[in-house]
Motif scaffolding. Structure first.
Motif, mmCIF file in Angstrom:
data_model
loop_
_atom_site.group_PDB
_atom_site.id
_atom_site.type_symbol
_atom_site.label_atom_id
_atom_site.label_comp_id
_atom_site.label_asym_id
_atom_site.label_seq_id
_atom_site.Cartn_x
_atom_site.Cartn_y
_atom_site.Cartn_z
ATOM 1 N N GLY A 65 -43.801 -87.376 33.695
ATOM 2 C CA GLY A 65 -43.950 -88.819 33.786
ATOM 3 C C GLY A 65 -44.816 -89.248 34.959
ATOM 4 O O GLY A 65 -45.632 -90.157 34.842
ATOM 5 N N VAL A 66 -44.655 -88.571 36.103
ATOM 6 C CA VAL A 66 -45.493 -88.861 37.269
ATOM 7 C C VAL A 66 -46.959 -88.582 36.943
ATOM 8 O O VAL A 66 -47.855 -89.371 37.277
ATOM 9 N N ALA A 67 -47.212 -87.441 36.279
ATOM 10 C CA ALA A 67 -48.591 -87.091 35.904
ATOM 11 C C ALA A 67 -49.170 -88.120 34.935
ATOM 12 O O ALA A 67 -50.336 -88.521 35.050
ATOM 13 N N MET A 68 -48.361 -88.574 33.971
ATOM 14 C CA MET A 68 -48.825 -89.588 33.017
ATOM 15 C C MET A 68 -49.218 -90.876 33.730
ATOM 16 O O MET A 68 -50.281 -91.464 33.472
ATOM 17 N N ALA A 69 -48.335 -91.346 34.629
ATOM 18 C CA ALA A 69 -48.598 -92.602 35.329
ATOM 19 C C ALA A 69 -49.853 -92.493 36.191
ATOM 20 O O ALA A 69 -50.718 -93.386 36.164
ATOM 21 N N ALA A 70 -49.975 -91.407 36.948
ATOM 22 C CA ALA A 70 -51.131 -91.237 37.835
ATOM 23 C C ALA A 70 -52.415 -91.083 37.035
ATOM 24 O O ALA A 70 -53.445 -91.692 37.362
ATOM 25 N N MET A 71 -52.366 -90.281 35.970
ATOM 26 C CA MET A 71 -53.553 -90.039 35.164
ATOM 27 C C MET A 71 -54.059 -91.339 34.539
ATOM 28 O O MET A 71 -55.261 -91.643 34.597
ATOM 29 N N ASN A 72 -53.159 -92.128 33.975
ATOM 30 C CA ASN A 72 -53.571 -93.378 33.337
ATOM 31 C C ASN A 72 -54.047 -94.403 34.353
ATOM 32 O O ASN A 72 -55.078 -95.059 34.161
ATOM 33 N N GLY A 73 -53.309 -94.545 35.446
ATOM 34 C CA GLY A 73 -53.686 -95.537 36.444
ATOM 35 C C GLY A 73 -55.041 -95.244 37.066
ATOM 36 O O GLY A 73 -55.908 -96.130 37.139
ATOM 37 N N PHE A 74 -55.247 -94.004 37.502
ATOM 38 C CA PHE A 74 -56.513 -93.659 38.158
ATOM 39 C C PHE A 74 -57.682 -93.697 37.170
ATOM 40 O O PHE A 74 -58.789 -94.134 37.526
ATOM 41 N N LEU A 75 -57.448 -93.247 35.928
ATOM 42 C CA LEU A 75 -58.535 -93.286 34.952
ATOM 43 C C LEU A 75 -58.964 -94.721 34.682
ATOM 44 O O LEU A 75 -60.161 -95.030 34.623
ATOM 45 N N LEU A 82 -67.173 -97.309 36.220
ATOM 46 C CA LEU A 82 -67.946 -96.187 35.685
ATOM 47 C C LEU A 82 -68.044 -96.282 34.167
ATOM 48 O O LEU A 82 -67.120 -96.783 33.513
ATOM 49 N N PRO A 83 -69.127 -95.766 33.576
ATOM 50 C CA PRO A 83 -69.190 -95.651 32.106
ATOM 51 C C PRO A 83 -68.090 -94.734 31.596
ATOM 52 O O PRO A 83 -67.656 -93.804 32.297
ATOM 53 N N LEU A 84 -67.653 -94.978 30.381
ATOM 54 C CA LEU A 84 -66.556 -94.213 29.793
ATOM 55 C C LEU A 84 -66.855 -92.712 29.769
ATOM 56 O O LEU A 84 -66.002 -91.893 30.120
ATOM 57 N N GLY A 85 -68.085 -92.342 29.379
ATOM 58 C CA GLY A 85 -68.426 -90.924 29.303
ATOM 59 C C GLY A 85 -68.390 -90.241 30.654
ATOM 60 O O GLY A 85 -67.925 -89.102 30.778
ATOM 61 N N VAL A 86 -68.867 -90.912 31.702
ATOM 62 C CA VAL A 86 -68.869 -90.335 33.045
ATOM 63 C C VAL A 86 -67.443 -90.186 33.567
ATOM 64 O O VAL A 86 -67.059 -89.147 34.113
ATOM 65 N N ALA A 87 -66.630 -91.243 33.404
ATOM 66 C CA ALA A 87 -65.257 -91.211 33.902
ATOM 67 C C ALA A 87 -64.451 -90.101 33.237
ATOM 68 O O ALA A 87 -63.734 -89.347 33.906
ATOM 69 N N THR A 88 -64.558 -89.970 31.917
ATOM 70 C CA THR A 88 -63.779 -88.959 31.217
ATOM 71 C C THR A 88 -64.303 -87.549 31.488
ATOM 72 O O THR A 88 -63.551 -86.590 31.413
ATOM 73 N N VAL A 230 -66.158 -85.683 25.126
ATOM 74 C CA VAL A 230 -67.003 -85.732 23.928
ATOM 75 C C VAL A 230 -66.722 -87.017 23.154
ATOM 76 O O VAL A 230 -67.632 -87.788 22.829
ATOM 77 N N VAL A 231 -65.438 -87.253 22.872
ATOM 78 C CA VAL A 231 -65.057 -88.448 22.119
ATOM 79 C C VAL A 231 -65.354 -89.705 22.935
ATOM 80 O O VAL A 231 -65.802 -90.725 22.397
ATOM 81 N N GLY A 232 -65.115 -89.624 24.251
ATOM 82 C CA GLY A 232 -65.385 -90.776 25.102
ATOM 83 C C GLY A 232 -66.851 -91.172 25.084
ATOM 84 O O GLY A 232 -67.193 -92.356 25.051
ATOM 85 N N THR A 233 -67.734 -90.178 25.084
ATOM 86 C CA THR A 233 -69.167 -90.461 25.037
ATOM 87 C C THR A 233 -69.552 -91.093 23.702
ATOM 88 O O THR A 233 -70.340 -92.046 23.651
ATOM 89 N N VAL A 234 -69.001 -90.581 22.616
ATOM 90 C CA VAL A 234 -69.305 -91.126 21.291
ATOM 91 C C VAL A 234 -68.789 -92.562 21.161
ATOM 92 O O VAL A 234 -69.501 -93.466 20.696
ATOM 93 N N ILE A 235 -67.543 -92.781 21.578
ATOM 94 C CA ILE A 235 -66.975 -94.133 21.492
ATOM 95 C C ILE A 235 -67.708 -95.083 22.432
ATOM 96 O O ILE A 235 -67.935 -96.257 22.108
ATOM 97 N N GLY A 236 -68.114 -94.581 23.604
ATOM 98 C CA GLY A 236 -68.910 -95.403 24.503
ATOM 99 C C GLY A 236 -70.215 -95.836 23.864
ATOM 100 O O GLY A 236 -70.688 -96.960 24.061
ATOM 101 N N THR A 237 -70.803 -94.939 23.066
ATOM 102 C CA THR A 237 -72.050 -95.275 22.357
ATOM 103 C C THR A 237 -71.811 -96.324 21.282
ATOM 104 O O THR A 237 -72.549 -97.302 21.162
ATOM 105 N N LEU A 238 -70.731 -96.141 20.521
ATOM 106 C CA LEU A 238 -70.485 -97.026 19.383
ATOM 107 C C LEU A 238 -69.994 -98.404 19.792
ATOM 108 O O LEU A 238 -70.367 -99.409 19.180
ATOM 109 N N PHE A 239 -69.145 -98.469 20.827
ATOM 110 C CA PHE A 239 -68.487 -99.731 21.142
ATOM 111 C C PHE A 239 -68.906 -100.348 22.477
ATOM 112 O O PHE A 239 -68.671 -101.536 22.698
ATOM 113 N N LEU A 240 -69.500 -99.518 23.359
ATOM 114 C CA LEU A 240 -69.863 -100.034 24.677
ATOM 115 C C LEU A 240 -71.367 -99.992 24.924
ATOM 116 O O LEU A 240 -71.822 -100.217 26.039
ATOM 117 N N GLY A 241 -72.148 -99.647 23.899
ATOM 118 C CA GLY A 241 -73.599 -99.690 24.003
ATOM 119 C C GLY A 241 -74.240 -98.563 24.790
ATOM 120 O O GLY A 241 -75.377 -98.693 25.232
#
Length: 272
Positions: A65-75, A82-88, A230-241
């Motif tokens: 649970g600690v890892a989940m909270a930290a991972m989601n909050g910091f991301l 940051l762009p989605l592809g770079v952050a992920t 990989v998915v983050g870069t694709v979704i960033g292309t489709l939905f975030l330009g």
């Protein structure tokens, strides 16, 4: 592999939806409210028992649970600048290092390195990025590495998916200082995006990741998490330009090939 891919699609789709709520609820407000919603959903689905669990099991649940909270909050903090592809991509460094640390043969280590190089190509490092955003992404990666280890540990425990529900509750409790102030800001138009984000990026993703952890090791699971950038870069292309370059396409091919190679290598070792 398919479970982790489903989880990656859920997480990155959820991020694309959640970014639209940052202005109204704040970055951490958005992340924390969706965590609370996901906790309620998972408690209703799995109805986990509190009694009959060992101290070791509870330790795994709380740390997960600690890892989940930290991972989601910091991301999500990193996604604010940051762009989605770079952050992920930076986020993926955590599980990739887990894979490297657990490698037992040079070939597997080289494949993990190849996956990391491919992720770098996908993100297309070279532009001026916000330093605080990079720091948040690196902290998300450290949390993601811990999450990778614990996904395998909790997934292979007796509690299984009911333990995941309790871990999400722990994460939601830890994020209450951010979710409570965000509640008065909620408007009717926010509810559907929050529900979709909670279902895709938290309830679904954490469940399938833990199921994958039951089926394989943290090392292989860590390399499979290369799907996220990989998915983050694709979704960033489709939905975030964010348009894909030929270099990014080459990075996708490299990551997928390296992930398939390390699974083949691990399976080859187990068959001997």
């Amino acid at each position: 592999m398919l479970l982790v891919l489903v989880g990656a699609i859920g997480v990155q789709s959820s991020a694309a939806i959640a970014i639209g709520l940052f202005d109204a609820l704040g970055v951490l407000g958005t992340s924390s409210v969706r965590m609370v919603i996901a906790a309620v959903i998972l408690l209703a689905v799995f109805r986990p028992a509190l009694r009959g669990r060992t101290g070791r099991e509870w330790t795994g649940i709380v740390l997960y649970g600690v890892a989940m909270a930290a991972m989601n909050g910091f991301l999500y903090l990193s996604l604010g600048s940051l762009p989605l592809g770079v952050a992920t991509t930076i986020d993926f460094l955590g599980p990739c290092l887990v894979a490297l640390a657990a490698s037992r043969r040079p070939r597997e280590g080289l494949l993990a390195v190849a996956a990391l190089i491919g992720v770098g190509l996908i993100a297309g490092f070279g532009g001026p990025f916000d330093s605080l955003g990079l720091l948040f992404a690196a902290l998300a990666g450290a949390s993601f590495g811990l999450y990778t280890l614990l996904a395998a540990r909790v997934g292979q425990s007796k509690g299984g998916l009911s333990s995941v529900a309790l871990s999400v509750v722990v994460a939601a409790i830890l994020m209450l200082p951010f979710s409570v102030p965000a509640v008065p800001l909620l408007q009717p138009q926010h509810l559907l995006p929050l529900l979709a984000s909670a279902l895709l990026g938290t309830a679904l993703a954490f469940t399938v990741d833990t199921m994958a952890g039951r089926l394989t090791s943290a090392r292989v699971l860590g390399v499979f998490f290369a799907f996220d950038p990989v998915v983050g870069t694709v979704i960033g292309t489709l939905f975030l330009g964010q348009l894909l370059t030929p270099v990014a396409v080459g990075g996708i091919v490299l990551v997928v090939a390296a992930g398939a190679g390390i699974v083949w290598s691990a399976g080859d070792r187990r068959s001997r």
